[in-house]
Design a protein around this motif. Sequence first.
Motif, PDB file in Angstrom:
ATOM      1  N   ALA A 167      -3.548   5.268  -8.573  1.00  0.00           N
ATOM      2  CA  ALA A 167      -2.205   4.839  -8.984  1.00  0.00           C
ATOM      3  C   ALA A 167      -1.124   5.585  -8.204  1.00  0.00           C
ATOM      4  O   ALA A 167      -0.083   5.011  -7.869  1.00  0.00           O
ATOM      5  N   CYS A 168      -1.352   6.849  -7.898  1.00  0.00           N
ATOM      6  CA  CYS A 168      -0.373   7.646  -7.146  1.00  0.00           C
ATOM      7  C   CYS A 168      -0.451   7.405  -5.642  1.00  0.00           C
ATOM      8  O   CYS A 168       0.381   7.912  -4.888  1.00  0.00           O
ATOM      9  N   GLY A 169      -1.460   6.690  -5.182  1.00  0.00           N
ATOM     10  CA  GLY A 169      -1.598   6.419  -3.750  1.00  0.00           C
ATOM     11  C   GLY A 169      -2.160   7.597  -2.989  1.00  0.00           C
ATOM     12  O   GLY A 169      -1.970   7.694  -1.769  1.00  0.00           O
ATOM     13  N   SER A 214      -2.496   0.793  -4.770  1.00  0.00           N
ATOM     14  CA  SER A 214      -1.805   1.957  -5.314  1.00  0.00           C
ATOM     15  C   SER A 214      -0.714   1.452  -6.245  1.00  0.00           C
ATOM     16  O   SER A 214      -0.357   0.279  -6.223  1.00  0.00           O
ATOM     17  N   GLY A 215      -0.205   2.340  -7.073  1.00  0.00           N
ATOM     18  CA  GLY A 215       0.820   1.964  -8.038  1.00  0.00           C
ATOM     19  C   GLY A 215       0.272   1.041  -9.106  1.00  0.00           C
ATOM     20  O   GLY A 215      -0.872   1.170  -9.533  1.00  0.00           O
ATOM     21  N   LEU A 216       1.077   0.084  -9.512  1.00  0.00           N
ATOM     22  CA  LEU A 216       0.672  -0.849 -10.561  1.00  0.00           C
ATOM     23  C   LEU A 216      -0.346  -1.878 -10.087  1.00  0.00           C
ATOM     24  O   LEU A 216      -0.963  -2.553 -10.912  1.00  0.00           O
ATOM     25  N   ARG A 217      -0.544  -2.007  -8.786  1.00  0.00           N
ATOM     26  CA  ARG A 217      -1.570  -2.925  -8.271  1.00  0.00           C
ATOM     27  C   ARG A 217      -2.962  -2.509  -8.719  1.00  0.00           C
ATOM     28  O   ARG A 217      -3.868  -3.337  -8.718  1.00  0.00           O
TER      29      ARG A 217
END
Length: 156
Positions: A73-75, A13-16
């Motif tokens: 990206a938002c999880g 999630s996020g930038l990962r």
Amino acid sequence: MAAATQQMSSLPSGLRVCSTVPDILYLPELVFGGLVWILVASTLVSPPNPQGWVMFVSIFCFVMTFLWLIIFACGGHKNSSAWATADFIYHLIAVVFYLSASVILAYITIIFKSGTSVSIIDQYYKIDIAAVVFSYVATLLYFIHCILSAVRWKSF
């Protein structure tokens, strides 16, 4: 090796999302899918039904991949195994769709060239060839993503 296995057994999630395998393939899928969409839309659509399918596939996969990227990206997946399954199934469907669209587009392009010799038509033919190449590249990217998503799903 243990870090790679641990990374494959969780959803990023996020930038990962932009740095983990297979999720790093979202951006190239969007680029090549968007190129197919743009190139097919800019050509002469002489047989509308087969190229209509190509347009549907490219737009559908572009929109769904973008939504999938946003959700990851938002999880929104909350690291659920159901989302890992859905990720695999979506990319499997995208592979089948893009493969069928690529074959149809290549066939239409071959037929289109055999009956034309006007210079403006020759320009459309070159655009169609580019669309075929990008369509097969998009198919390959979705296929690789599908295989890596299946590996992640099985390790969940």
